[in-house]
Write a protein that holds these residues in place. Structure first.
Motif, PDB file in Angstrom:
ATOM      1  N   GLY A   1       0.766  -1.323  -0.062  1.00 50.97           N
ATOM      2  CA  GLY A   1       0.009   0.027   0.176  1.00 50.97           C
ATOM      3  C   GLY A   1       0.880   1.321  -0.028  1.00 50.97           C
ATOM      4  N   VAL A   2       1.937   1.122   0.507  1.00 49.38           N
ATOM      5  CA  VAL A   2       2.942   2.403   0.577  1.00 49.38           C
ATOM      6  C   VAL A   2       3.802   2.470  -0.657  1.00 49.38           C
ATOM      7  CG1 VAL A   2       2.649   2.729   2.901  1.00 49.38           C
ATOM      8  CG2 VAL A   2       4.435   1.310   1.954  1.00 49.38           C
ATOM      9  N   LEU A   3       3.709   1.490  -1.497  1.00 50.97           N
ATOM     10  CA  LEU A   3       4.869   1.089  -2.405  1.00 50.97           C
ATOM     11  C   LEU A   3       4.127   1.397  -3.812  1.00 50.97           C
ATOM     12  CD1 LEU A   3       7.411  -1.321  -1.008  1.00 50.97           C
ATOM     13  CD2 LEU A   3       7.572   1.464  -1.026  1.00 50.97           C
ATOM     14  N   VAL A   4       2.852   0.851  -3.899  1.00 51.16           N
ATOM     15  CA  VAL A   4       2.279   0.732  -5.255  1.00 51.16           C
ATOM     16  C   VAL A   4       1.059   1.570  -5.145  1.00 51.16           C
ATOM     17  CG1 VAL A   4       1.405  -0.872  -6.992  1.00 51.16           C
ATOM     18  CG2 VAL A   4       3.299  -1.546  -5.587  1.00 51.16           C
ATOM     19  N   ASN A   5       0.787   2.239  -6.350  1.00 58.27           N
ATOM     20  CA  ASN A   5      -0.501   2.987  -6.288  1.00 58.27           C
ATOM     21  C   ASN A   5      -1.705   2.003  -6.831  1.00 58.27           C
ATOM     22  OD1 ASN A   5       0.493   5.642  -5.567  1.00 58.27           O
ATOM     23  ND2 ASN A   5       1.254   5.495  -7.591  1.00 58.27           N
ATOM     24  N   GLU A   6      -2.885   2.545  -6.650  1.00 57.55           N
ATOM     25  CA  GLU A   6      -4.064   1.635  -7.073  1.00 57.55           C
ATOM     26  C   GLU A   6      -4.064   1.232  -8.480  1.00 57.55           C
ATOM     27  OE1 GLU A   6      -7.746   3.486  -5.968  1.00 57.55           O
ATOM     28  OE2 GLU A   6      -7.340   3.201  -3.646  1.00 57.55           O
ATOM     29  N   ASP A   7      -3.436   1.905  -9.468  1.00 58.30           N
ATOM     30  CA  ASP A   7      -3.218   2.083 -10.667  1.00 58.30           C
ATOM     31  C   ASP A   7      -1.978   0.997 -11.214  1.00 58.30           C
ATOM     32  OD1 ASP A   7      -1.238   3.646 -10.668  1.00 58.30           O
ATOM     33  OD2 ASP A   7      -2.066   5.145 -11.893  1.00 58.30           O
ATOM     34  N   GLY A   8      -1.290   0.519 -10.123  1.00 56.49           N
ATOM     35  CA  GLY A   8      -0.273  -0.541 -10.298  1.00 56.49           C
ATOM     36  C   GLY A   8       1.150   0.416 -10.364  1.00 56.49           C
ATOM     37  N   SER A   9       1.181   1.660 -10.407  1.00 54.81           N
ATOM     38  CA  SER A   9       2.312   2.587 -10.847  1.00 54.81           C
ATOM     39  C   SER A   9       2.911   2.626  -9.418  1.00 54.81           C
ATOM     40  CB  SER A   9       1.978   3.980 -11.297  1.00 54.81           C
ATOM     41  OG  SER A   9       1.172   4.673 -10.597  1.00 54.81           O
ATOM     42  N   TYR A  10       4.319   2.863  -9.215  1.00 53.71           N
ATOM     43  CA  TYR A  10       5.101   3.073  -8.237  1.00 53.71           C
ATOM     44  C   TYR A  10       4.805   4.483  -7.365  1.00 53.71           C
ATOM     45  CZ  TYR A  10       7.922  -1.100  -9.106  1.00 53.71           C
ATOM     46  OH  TYR A  10       8.212  -2.349  -9.361  1.00 53.71           O
ATOM     47  N   THR A  11       4.778   4.459  -5.972  1.00 56.24           N
ATOM     48  CA  THR A  11       4.600   5.545  -5.394  1.00 56.24           C
ATOM     49  C   THR A  11       5.901   6.406  -5.235  1.00 56.24           C
ATOM     50  OG1 THR A  11       5.240   4.480  -3.339  1.00 56.24           O
ATOM     51  CG2 THR A  11       2.934   4.564  -3.737  1.00 56.24           C
ATOM     52  N   ASP A  12       5.981   7.712  -4.702  1.00 57.22           N
ATOM     53  CA  ASP A  12       7.014   8.385  -4.741  1.00 57.22           C
ATOM     54  C   ASP A  12       8.108   7.627  -3.928  1.00 57.22           C
ATOM     55  OD1 ASP A  12       6.083  10.313  -6.690  1.00 57.22           O
ATOM     56  OD2 ASP A  12       5.693  11.668  -4.936  1.00 57.22           O
ATOM     57  N   ARG A  13       7.454   7.000  -2.747  1.00 54.47           N
ATOM     58  CA  ARG A  13       8.392   6.257  -2.185  1.00 54.47           C
ATOM     59  C   ARG A  13       8.996   5.101  -2.536  1.00 54.47           C
ATOM     60  NH1 ARG A  13       8.596   6.345   3.654  1.00 54.47           N
ATOM     61  NH2 ARG A  13       9.289   4.413   4.890  1.00 54.47           N
ATOM     62  N   ALA A  14       8.274   4.576  -3.346  1.00 51.23           N
ATOM     63  CA  ALA A  14       8.962   3.330  -4.274  1.00 51.23           C
ATOM     64  C   ALA A  14      10.109   3.936  -5.001  1.00 51.23           C
ATOM     65  CB  ALA A  14       7.925   2.507  -4.954  1.00 51.23           C
ATOM     66  N   LYS A  15       9.579   4.785  -5.896  1.00 49.87           N
ATOM     67  CA  LYS A  15      10.761   5.368  -6.714  1.00 49.87           C
ATOM     68  C   LYS A  15      12.199   5.764  -5.955  1.00 49.87           C
ATOM     69  CE  LYS A  15       7.294   7.292  -9.730  1.00 49.87           C
ATOM     70  NZ  LYS A  15       6.366   8.186 -10.289  1.00 49.87           N
ATOM     71  N   THR A  16      11.812   6.301  -4.732  1.00 50.06           N
ATOM     72  CA  THR A  16      13.095   6.716  -3.860  1.00 50.06           C
ATOM     73  C   THR A  16      14.099   5.457  -3.688  1.00 50.06           C
ATOM     74  OG1 THR A  16      12.092   8.652  -3.190  1.00 50.06           O
ATOM     75  CG2 THR A  16      13.820   7.675  -1.929  1.00 50.06           C
ATOM     76  N   VAL A  17      13.180   4.552  -3.346  1.00 47.01           N
ATOM     77  CA  VAL A  17      13.944   3.296  -2.715  1.00 47.01           C
ATOM     78  C   VAL A  17      14.488   2.631  -3.945  1.00 47.01           C
ATOM     79  CG1 VAL A  17      13.311   0.726  -2.395  1.00 47.01           C
ATOM     80  CG2 VAL A  17      12.173   2.461  -0.996  1.00 47.01           C
ATOM     81  N   ILE A  18      13.941   2.355  -5.240  1.00 47.95           N
ATOM     82  CA  ILE A  18      14.801   2.082  -6.389  1.00 47.95           C
ATOM     83  C   ILE A  18      15.847   2.742  -6.795  1.00 47.95           C
ATOM     84  CG2 ILE A  18      14.311   1.405  -8.804  1.00 47.95           C
ATOM     85  CD1 ILE A  18      11.440   0.498  -8.106  1.00 47.95           C
ATOM     86  N   ALA A  19      15.664   4.090  -6.735  1.00 48.01           N
ATOM     87  CA  ALA A  19      16.747   5.064  -7.011  1.00 48.01           C
ATOM     88  C   ALA A  19      17.980   4.804  -6.120  1.00 48.01           C
ATOM     89  CB  ALA A  19      16.391   6.300  -7.068  1.00 48.01           C
ATOM     90  N   ARG A  20      17.658   4.268  -4.935  1.00 47.35           N
ATOM     91  CA  ARG A  20      18.816   4.063  -3.889  1.00 47.35           C
ATOM     92  C   ARG A  20      19.420   2.610  -3.949  1.00 47.35           C
ATOM     93  NH1 ARG A  20      19.976   7.285   0.647  1.00 47.35           N
ATOM     94  NH2 ARG A  20      21.468   5.559   0.831  1.00 47.35           N
ATOM     95  N   THR A  21      18.737   1.837  -4.918  1.00 48.92           N
ATOM     96  CA  THR A  21      19.379   0.325  -4.947  1.00 48.92           C
ATOM     97  C   THR A  21      19.918   0.100  -6.231  1.00 48.92           C
ATOM     98  OG1 THR A  21      17.072  -0.339  -3.828  1.00 48.92           O
ATOM     99  CG2 THR A  21      18.262  -2.013  -5.165  1.00 48.92           C
ATOM    100  N   PRO A  22      21.193  -0.049  -6.251  1.00 49.89           N
ATOM    101  CA  PRO A  22      21.966  -0.085  -7.407  1.00 49.89           C
ATOM    102  C   PRO A  22      21.398  -0.980  -8.433  1.00 49.89           C
ATOM    103  CG  PRO A  22      23.337   0.132  -5.486  1.00 49.89           C
ATOM    104  CD  PRO A  22      22.093  -0.117  -5.045  1.00 49.89           C
TER     105      PRO A  22
END
Length: 275
Positions: free
Chosen positions: A212-233
């Motif tokens: 619920g905090v990483l994926v929006n209802e439409d299946g897209s990533y939330t801003d928090r998820a995008k930050t996580v992925i940006a910090r994951t090599p």
């Protein structure tokens, strides 16, 4: 010096594994991985019907599996579960403490923590810390009697650096790291070198508790998820099955001289400074 056995050191054939939280996404994958490595698996959860469903799925693959019903915070229920698995299979060789998760009322996303209810803080700490300590002591006693066993706790990236919004969860997981080291030392010195305690620290995996905090209802990533992925090599979330190799390794004779360690499985998240 102890020689490495000639047979496959990762083979768990004949060993008995108990997986708390084995009905969840990550715990279920670990249970499946242990079964594929040859272990007999007891799936422990609060609801026996959910455990039976998971155990039945494992049996369909040819594994030996059973369900155990217990709350990881209930000492009496844990004792009964231990007696049940020992009564059926005679021993306990592996414990995976996969029960845990966050508590919605303890989250403080986007706001200061001053309004966080203390009972919610207590709830999340008890679930993630006490919920690993209690099973470790209960099933660890059975391992001590036989002189051999492996306990694997579940740490988190939140134990290593500040992750916003999850104070109670972070405190509990930091304590898990210390508990892992403490118990590893105490058991090896007092109960024998055949007892080992380690932890894995998963990076970011999509599961029921965080979707619920990483994926929006439409299946897209939330801003928090995008930050996580940006910090994951590696640039992605982990897949639950990617935890299996680390868990099987730590439970097997391949890790016979490994104890008191916390192994990240995180796509490089903990190694990256963000620069």
């Amino acid at each position: 010096m102890t020689a490495m056995p000639a047979a496959n050191p990762f083979d768990l054939t004949g060993r008995v594994a108990v997986v708390t939280g084995g009905t969840g996404v990550l715990g279920g994958q670990m249970a499946e991985g242990l079964a594929r490595a040859g272990a007999r698996v007891a799936v422990l959860g609060r609801r026996r019907d959910a455990g039976e469903e998971r155990a039945a799925a494992l049996r369909e693959t040819g594994a030996e599996a059973m369900a155990l019903a217990a709350d990881v915070l209930d000492e009496g229920a844990l004792r009964a579960a231990r007696d049940e698995v020992v009564g059926r299979w005679g021993r306990v060789d592996i414990l995976i403490n996969a029960a845990g998760g966050n508590v919605a009322r303890a989250r403080t996303d986007g706001v200061p923590p001053f309004g966080m209810p203390m009972d919610a803080f207590d709830e999340v700490v008890k679930l993630n810390l006490h919920g690993s300590v209690a099973p470790s002591l209960m099933f660890g006693a059975a391992m001590a009697e036989q002189g051999k066993g492996s306990i694997v706790n579940i740490s988190s990236m939140a134990a290593m650096q500040a992750i916003s919004g999850v104070l109670g969860y972070s405190v509990a997981k930091a304590a898990i790291d210390n508990f892992t080291k403490w118990l590893a030392v105490d058991l090896a010195r007092k109960c024998g070198a055949g007892l080992r305690v380690n932890a894995i620290a998963p990076g970011f995996f999509l599961a029921h508790q965080n979707r619920g905090v990483l994926v929006n209802e439409d299946g897209s990533y939330t801003d928090r998820a995008k930050t996580v992925i940006a910090r994951t090599p590696m640039g992605r979330f982990g897949a639950p099955e990617e935890l299996i190799g680390a868990v099987v390794f730590l439970c097997s004779d391949a890790a016979s001289f490994v104890t008191g360690t916390v192994l990240p499985v995180d796509g490089g998240f903990s190694a990256f400074s963000g620069v």
